[in-house]
Design an enzyme around this catalytic site. Structure first.
Site, PDB file in Angstrom:
ATOM      1  N   GLY A 158       0.809  -1.217   0.000  1.00 27.74           N
ATOM      2  CA  GLY A 158       0.000   0.000   0.000  1.00 27.74           C
ATOM      3  C   GLY A 158       0.837   1.259   0.000  1.00 27.74           C
ATOM      4  N   LEU A 159       0.981   1.860  -1.177  1.00 25.98           N
ATOM      5  CA  LEU A 159       1.702   3.134  -1.277  1.00 25.98           C
ATOM      6  C   LEU A 159       0.766   4.234  -1.779  1.00 25.98           C
ATOM      7  N   LEU A 216      -8.106  -7.045 -36.388  1.00 26.92           N
ATOM      8  CA  LEU A 216      -9.077  -8.139 -36.297  1.00 26.92           C
ATOM      9  C   LEU A 216     -10.478  -7.662 -36.699  1.00 26.92           C
ATOM     10  N   ASP A 274      -7.450  -3.653 -33.853  1.00 23.28           N
ATOM     11  CA  ASP A 274      -7.973  -3.011 -35.060  1.00 23.28           C
ATOM     12  C   ASP A 274      -7.896  -3.949 -36.257  1.00 23.28           C
ATOM     13  N   GLU A 330       2.752   1.414 -11.147  1.00 27.65           N
ATOM     14  CA  GLU A 330       4.219   1.358 -11.023  1.00 27.65           C
ATOM     15  C   GLU A 330       4.875   2.564 -11.697  1.00 27.65           C
ATOM     16  N   GLY A 331       4.198   3.703 -11.634  1.00 28.76           N
ATOM     17  CA  GLY A 331       4.692   4.919 -12.273  1.00 28.76           C
ATOM     18  C   GLY A 331       4.081   5.040 -13.664  1.00 28.76           C
ATOM     19  N   ALA A 354       9.773  -4.494  -8.994  1.00 30.02           N
ATOM     20  CA  ALA A 354       8.532  -4.849  -9.695  1.00 30.02           C
ATOM     21  C   ALA A 354       8.516  -4.288 -11.120  1.00 30.02           C
TER      22      ALA A 354
HETATM   23  P1  TGC Z   1      13.240  11.299  -5.086  1.00 33.32           P
HETATM   24  O1  TGC Z   1      13.843  12.487  -4.402  1.00 33.32           O
HETATM   25  O2  TGC Z   1      13.472  11.113  -6.525  1.00 33.32           O
HETATM   26  O3  TGC Z   1      13.713   9.963  -4.335  1.00 33.32           O
HETATM   27  C1  TGC Z   1      13.682   9.811  -2.948  1.00 33.32           C
HETATM   28  C2  TGC Z   1      14.809   8.855  -2.567  1.00 33.32           C
HETATM   29  O4  TGC Z   1      14.606   7.581  -3.204  1.00 33.32           O
HETATM   30  C3  TGC Z   1      15.684   7.288  -4.125  1.00 33.32           C
HETATM   31  N1  TGC Z   1      15.064   6.707  -5.326  1.00 33.32           N
HETATM   32  C4  TGC Z   1      15.050   5.415  -5.592  1.00 33.32           C
HETATM   33  N2  TGC Z   1      15.591   4.376  -4.959  1.00 33.32           N
HETATM   34  C5  TGC Z   1      15.384   3.155  -5.491  1.00 33.32           C
HETATM   35  N3  TGC Z   1      14.655   2.946  -6.599  1.00 33.32           N
HETATM   36  C6  TGC Z   1      14.090   3.965  -7.261  1.00 33.32           C
HETATM   37  N4  TGC Z   1      13.359   3.754  -8.347  1.00 33.32           N
HETATM   38  C7  TGC Z   1      14.277   5.272  -6.766  1.00 33.32           C
HETATM   39  N5  TGC Z   1      13.863   6.508  -7.166  1.00 33.32           N
HETATM   40  C8  TGC Z   1      14.362   7.363  -6.288  1.00 33.32           C
HETATM   41  C9  TGC Z   1      16.351   8.617  -4.388  1.00 33.32           C
HETATM   42  O5  TGC Z   1      17.708   8.428  -4.731  1.00 33.32           O
HETATM   43  C10 TGC Z   1      16.187   9.328  -3.062  1.00 33.32           C
HETATM   44  O6  TGC Z   1      17.139   8.800  -2.178  1.00 33.32           O
HETATM   45  P2  TGC Z   1      17.801   9.725  -1.044  1.00 33.32           P
HETATM   46  O7  TGC Z   1      18.886   8.891  -0.474  1.00 33.32           O
HETATM   47  O8  TGC Z   1      18.282  10.939  -1.788  1.00 33.32           O
HETATM   48  O9  TGC Z   1      16.690  10.014  -0.080  1.00 33.32           O
HETATM   49  O10 TGC Z   1      11.702  11.312  -4.740  1.00 33.32           O
HETATM   50  P3  TGC Z   1      10.538  12.198  -5.361  1.00 33.32           P
HETATM   51  O11 TGC Z   1       9.586  12.517  -4.241  1.00 33.32           O
HETATM   52  O12 TGC Z   1      11.115  13.333  -6.169  1.00 33.32           O
HETATM   53  O13 TGC Z   1       9.774  11.195  -6.309  1.00 33.32           O
HETATM   54  C11 TGC Z   1      10.297  10.715  -7.442  1.00 33.32           C
HETATM   55  C12 TGC Z   1       9.236   9.950  -8.260  1.00 33.32           C
HETATM   56  C13 TGC Z   1       8.171  10.864  -8.824  1.00 33.32           C
HETATM   57  C14 TGC Z   1       9.997   9.291  -9.422  1.00 33.32           C
HETATM   58  C15 TGC Z   1       8.581   8.884  -7.381  1.00 33.32           C
HETATM   59  O14 TGC Z   1       7.785   9.449  -6.420  1.00 33.32           O
HETATM   60  C16 TGC Z   1       7.743   7.886  -8.184  1.00 33.32           C
HETATM   61  O15 TGC Z   1       8.292   6.909  -8.654  1.00 33.32           O
HETATM   62  N6  TGC Z   1       6.405   8.101  -8.326  1.00 33.32           N
HETATM   63  C17 TGC Z   1       5.542   7.101  -8.917  1.00 33.32           C
HETATM   64  C18 TGC Z   1       4.886   6.314  -7.826  1.00 33.32           C
HETATM   65  C19 TGC Z   1       4.641   4.896  -8.211  1.00 33.32           C
HETATM   66  O16 TGC Z   1       5.226   4.337  -9.110  1.00 33.32           O
HETATM   67  N7  TGC Z   1       3.744   4.234  -7.488  1.00 33.32           N
HETATM   68  C20 TGC Z   1       3.544   2.848  -7.668  1.00 33.32           C
HETATM   69  C21 TGC Z   1       2.733   2.269  -6.559  1.00 33.32           C
HETATM   70  S1  TGC Z   1       2.799   0.513  -6.455  1.00 33.32           S
HETATM   71  C22 TGC Z   1       2.004  -0.053  -7.798  1.00 33.32           C
HETATM   72  O17 TGC Z   1       1.594   0.621  -8.655  1.00 33.32           O
HETATM   73  C23 TGC Z   1       1.865  -1.513  -7.846  1.00 33.32           C
HETATM   74  S2  TGC Z   1       1.040  -2.156  -9.220  1.00 33.32           S
HETATM   75  C24 TGC Z   1       1.544  -3.708  -9.025  1.00 33.32           C
HETATM   76  C25 TGC Z   1       0.993  -4.710  -9.940  1.00 33.32           C
HETATM   77  O18 TGC Z   1      -0.206  -5.028  -9.842  1.00 33.32           O
HETATM   78  O19 TGC Z   1       1.814  -5.290 -10.709  1.00 33.32           O
HETATM   79  P1  FAD Z   2      -2.187  10.669 -10.457  1.00 33.52           P
HETATM   80  O1  FAD Z   2      -0.916  10.606  -9.710  1.00 33.52           O
HETATM   81  O2  FAD Z   2      -3.286  11.483  -9.916  1.00 33.52           O
HETATM   82  O3  FAD Z   2      -1.869  11.135 -11.942  1.00 33.52           O
HETATM   83  C1  FAD Z   2      -2.907  11.567 -12.839  1.00 33.52           C
HETATM   84  C2  FAD Z   2      -2.263  11.985 -14.179  1.00 33.52           C
HETATM   85  O4  FAD Z   2      -1.378  13.060 -13.955  1.00 33.52           O
HETATM   86  C3  FAD Z   2      -1.426  10.876 -14.824  1.00 33.52           C
HETATM   87  O5  FAD Z   2      -1.620  10.901 -16.220  1.00 33.52           O
HETATM   88  C4  FAD Z   2       0.004  11.263 -14.488  1.00 33.52           C
HETATM   89  O6  FAD Z   2       0.942  10.790 -15.441  1.00 33.52           O
HETATM   90  C5  FAD Z   2      -0.112  12.789 -14.570  1.00 33.52           C
HETATM   91  N1  FAD Z   2       0.933  13.468 -13.777  1.00 33.52           N
HETATM   92  C6  FAD Z   2       1.241  13.263 -12.484  1.00 33.52           C
HETATM   93  N2  FAD Z   2       2.244  14.092 -12.121  1.00 33.52           N
HETATM   94  C7  FAD Z   2       2.576  14.838 -13.207  1.00 33.52           C
HETATM   95  C8  FAD Z   2       3.540  15.854 -13.477  1.00 33.52           C
HETATM   96  N3  FAD Z   2       4.382  16.285 -12.531  1.00 33.52           N
HETATM   97  N4  FAD Z   2       3.592  16.367 -14.728  1.00 33.52           N
HETATM   98  C9  FAD Z   2       2.754  15.939 -15.693  1.00 33.52           C
HETATM   99  N5  FAD Z   2       1.814  14.967 -15.502  1.00 33.52           N
HETATM  100  C10 FAD Z   2       1.742  14.427 -14.277  1.00 33.52           C
HETATM  101  N6  FAD Z   2      -0.589   1.278  -6.029  1.00 33.52           N
HETATM  102  C11 FAD Z   2      -0.040   0.687  -4.925  1.00 33.52           C
HETATM  103  O7  FAD Z   2       0.494   1.361  -4.056  1.00 33.52           O
HETATM  104  N7  FAD Z   2      -0.083  -0.669  -4.801  1.00 33.52           N
HETATM  105  C12 FAD Z   2      -0.676  -1.478  -5.705  1.00 33.52           C
HETATM  106  O8  FAD Z   2      -0.672  -2.694  -5.557  1.00 33.52           O
HETATM  107  C13 FAD Z   2      -1.281  -0.872  -6.864  1.00 33.52           C
HETATM  108  N8  FAD Z   2      -1.939  -1.646  -7.775  1.00 33.52           N
HETATM  109  C14 FAD Z   2      -2.649  -1.027  -8.792  1.00 33.52           C
HETATM  110  C15 FAD Z   2      -3.478  -1.779  -9.610  1.00 33.52           C
HETATM  111  C16 FAD Z   2      -4.244  -1.169 -10.587  1.00 33.52           C
HETATM  112  C17 FAD Z   2      -5.168  -1.972 -11.428  1.00 33.52           C
HETATM  113  C18 FAD Z   2      -4.112   0.235 -10.801  1.00 33.52           C
HETATM  114  C19 FAD Z   2      -4.892   0.912 -11.894  1.00 33.52           C
HETATM  115  C20 FAD Z   2      -3.297   0.975 -10.004  1.00 33.52           C
HETATM  116  C21 FAD Z   2      -2.564   0.363  -8.967  1.00 33.52           C
HETATM  117  N9  FAD Z   2      -1.786   1.127  -8.083  1.00 33.52           N
HETATM  118  C22 FAD Z   2      -1.210   0.537  -6.980  1.00 33.52           C
HETATM  119  C23 FAD Z   2      -1.800   2.572  -8.168  1.00 33.52           C
HETATM  120  C24 FAD Z   2      -0.896   3.128  -9.250  1.00 33.52           C
HETATM  121  O9  FAD Z   2       0.457   3.001  -8.885  1.00 33.52           O
HETATM  122  C25 FAD Z   2      -1.305   4.581  -9.472  1.00 33.52           C
HETATM  123  O10 FAD Z   2      -2.558   4.551 -10.147  1.00 33.52           O
HETATM  124  C26 FAD Z   2      -0.291   5.361 -10.270  1.00 33.52           C
HETATM  125  O11 FAD Z   2       0.920   5.496  -9.564  1.00 33.52           O
HETATM  126  C27 FAD Z   2      -0.817   6.769 -10.638  1.00 33.52           C
HETATM  127  O12 FAD Z   2      -1.357   7.396  -9.533  1.00 33.52           O
HETATM  128  P2  FAD Z   2      -2.853   8.028  -9.623  1.00 33.52           P
HETATM  129  O13 FAD Z   2      -3.754   6.990 -10.162  1.00 33.52           O
HETATM  130  O14 FAD Z   2      -3.190   8.599  -8.311  1.00 33.52           O
HETATM  131  O15 FAD Z   2      -2.734   9.162 -10.715  1.00 33.52           O
END
Ligand code: TGC
Ligand code: FAD
Length: 402
Positions: A148-149, A357, A355, A382-383, A261
């Site tokens: 849960g993130l 198909l 498309d 995952e971003g 991941a």
């Molecule tokens: P930022 O200042 O860039 O980073 C904070 C600290 O973390 C380090 N870091 C990393 N370390 C390991 N792996 C990475 N990918 C890393 N990216 C950054 C960084 O070096 C720093 O370290 P330190 O020592 O300086 O503190 O943090 P920020 O707040 O500017 O955020 C950067 C950003 C936007 C890239 C990050 O917040 C982000 O990746 N946002 C997207 C969130 C996301 O991907 N959520 C996914 C939720 S889980 C999910 O979706 C599961 S779906 C699973 C499924 O069903 O398959």
């Molecule tokens: P938002 O962050 O609100 O973004 C909305 C739009 O704004 C997007 O198009 C984005 O690209 C854009 N945007 C954001 N910031 C900027 C910027 N600075 N400049 C320009 N555009 C920007 N999360 C978990 O923690 N654990 C899970 O297991 C997990 N599983 C998931 C499973 C499914 C089926 C789905 C759909 C999502 C899951 N997620 C999970 C959540 C997922 O990681 C988020 O949906 C994703 O990170 C985007 O966050 P949000 O949906 O809140 O969109």
């Protein structure tokens, strides 16, 4: 060698000189062990996943009956060592994801979350007691985990999370909400990231803890064969023993889990694209329009060639990424680029296959529409694509434009 007549005869398919889904012989670059892993997962997908997946997708249910079979092959926590885990290399983990997602993104998601987002943080940051207690039973699928993130107000910026944990004696009290959490409704434990006075920390929240709920999110048009939910935490008391002690305070630990991941996703989506192209090759060669197979049209061949190009480039990217990972040299920005590239490739392939198909493309009889719908989630979670583009932009320029 092909004769001029062979080449000229409209509608005559020439025997392919190579595997259409593996133009650069990636298979030949694998070790015997990696090939064995791929083959056993491919068999599982062909025999157990494909026969049931469409029904689960239509009925919006996760095929939980597959979990013991997935676990029996060592696919849960496959790259971890000890605790009943298989200790496979990165290429093998990639191949597992690729084959599973050839079946359905929902199955790969289940394995990604269990392995990379739940078992990995316990393995990397947990106490010995936590590892002993949770990992062996997670490897057998007896316990299911979630991560849960993301929160309802915006997942792209997890640093702005509202969920918080406050010390109360030797315990912690958690309040907040998480949204879009894969496996949440079926999970026995959740790795919950929460703000504390010192910064963000990871907590193992267990099913049955008072004030904790994980309801299903209904009516998804995507990842329908995956269980997705919310996490609600209302004054949930979590003992100190459930705090991940080894994680650094801040976003680094949860982001390191995402790196694991996302790596798997770069491979997984190749499988989804391969499934679409494979079905499309059969279809376009057998469908006769204007007196010749659809595949005999230049416009169609160019689109098929573009798909093969996309898949091949993605395969090479992921293979090199895996080699870097195994060598301990993989960087988060490299993962970001591959996640962006490969998800974009796969969703474009799936949509274009749909498309080509024609009307059949909207039928459940064919796989591209299901993959295309699933990939709408995969390109978002995952971003998002934008987040990965901005990560590369930041890497190139040194300027944070988030
Ligand atoms: P930022 O200042 O860039 O980073 C904070 C600290 O973390 C380090 N870091 C990393 N370390 C390991 N792996 C990475 N990918 C890393 N990216 C950054 C960084 O070096 C720093 O370290 P330190 O020592 O300086 O503190 O943090 P920020 O707040 O500017 O955020 C950067 C950003 C936007 C890239 C990050 O917040 C982000 O990746 N946002 C997207 C969130 C996301 O991907 N959520 C996914 C939720 S889980 C999910 O979706 C599961 S779906 C699973 C499924 O069903 O398959
Ligand atoms: P938002 O962050 O609100 O973004 C909305 C739009 O704004 C997007 O198009 C984005 O690209 C854009 N945007 C954001 N910031 C900027 C910027 N600075 N400049 C320009 N555009 C920007 N999360 C978990 O923690 N654990 C899970 O297991 C997990 N599983 C998931 C499973 C499914 C089926 C789905 C759909 C999502 C899951 N997620 C999970 C959540 C997922 O990681 C988020 O949906 C994703 O990170 C985007 O966050 P949000 O949906 O809140 O969109």
């Amino acid at each position: 060698m092909a004769t001029v007549a062979d080449l000229a005869a409209p509608g005559m398919a020439r025997k392919a000189a190579f595997d259409a889904l593996d133009l650069y012989d990636i298979r030949g670059a694998l070790s015997d062990e990696e090939r064995m892993v791929q083959d056993s997962v491919a068999r599982l997908v062909d025999e157990k996943v494909l026969p049931v997946i469409q029904k689960h997708f239509e009925e919006h249910t996760f095929p939980r009956e597959l979990v013991p079979e997935i676990a029996a092959l060592g696919l849960l926590g496959s790259s971890l060592s000890g605790y009943g885990c298989a200790d496979m290399n990165a290429v093998s983990y990639g191949l597992i994801c690729q084959e599973l997602e050839r079946g359905d993104s929902g199955i790969r998601s289940f394995v990604s979350v269990q392995s990379s987002l739940c078992m990995y943080p316990i393995h990397a940051y947990g106490s010995d007691a936590q590892k002993d207690r949770f990992l062996p039973r997670m490897a057998t699928g007896e316990l299911i985990g979630c991560f849960g993130l993301t929160e309802p107000h915006g997942g792209s910026d997890p640093g702005n999370m509202k969920t918080h944990a406050k010390r109360r004696g030797r315990d912690w009290v958690l309040n907040g909400a998480k949204m879009w959490i894969t496996n949440a409704p079926i999970a026995d434990l959740a790795i919950v990231w929460a703000k504390t006075e010192e910064g963000i920390r990871g907590f193992i929240v267990e099913k049955g803890m008072r004030g904790f709920a994980a309801p299903e999110i209904e009516r998804k048009f995507s990842l329908r064969a995956s269980s997705t939910g919310a996490l609600y935490l209302e004054d949930v008391v979590v003992p100190e023993a459930n705090v991940l002690p080894g994680s650094t305070i801040g976003l680094k630990a949860p982001l390191s889990c995402l790196t694991q991941a996302r790596f798997g996703i770069t491979w997984g989506v190749i499988g989804a694209a391969q499934a679409c192209l494979s079905q499309l090759l059969d279809y376009t060669q057998s469908r006769i329009l204007f007196g010749r197979p659809l595949a005999a049209n230049q416009a169609i061949q160019i689109r098929l060639a573009q798909m093969a190009r996309g898949i091949t480039c993605a395969q090479l990217l992921s293979l090199q990424l895996a080699r870097l990972k195994d060598a301990g040299r993989m960087q988060p920005a490299q993962v970001a680029l591959a996640k962006w590239n490969n998800c974009r490739m796969a969703i474009d392939v799936a949509r274009d296959a749909r498309d080509m198909l024609g009307g059949s493309g909207i039928s459940a009889e064919y796989v591209p529409i299901r993959h295309a719908l699933n990939l709408e989630s995969v390109i978002t979670y995952e971003g998002t694509e934008t987040i990965h583009q901005l990560t590369i932009g930041r890497e190139l320029t040194g300027i944070n434009a988030f």
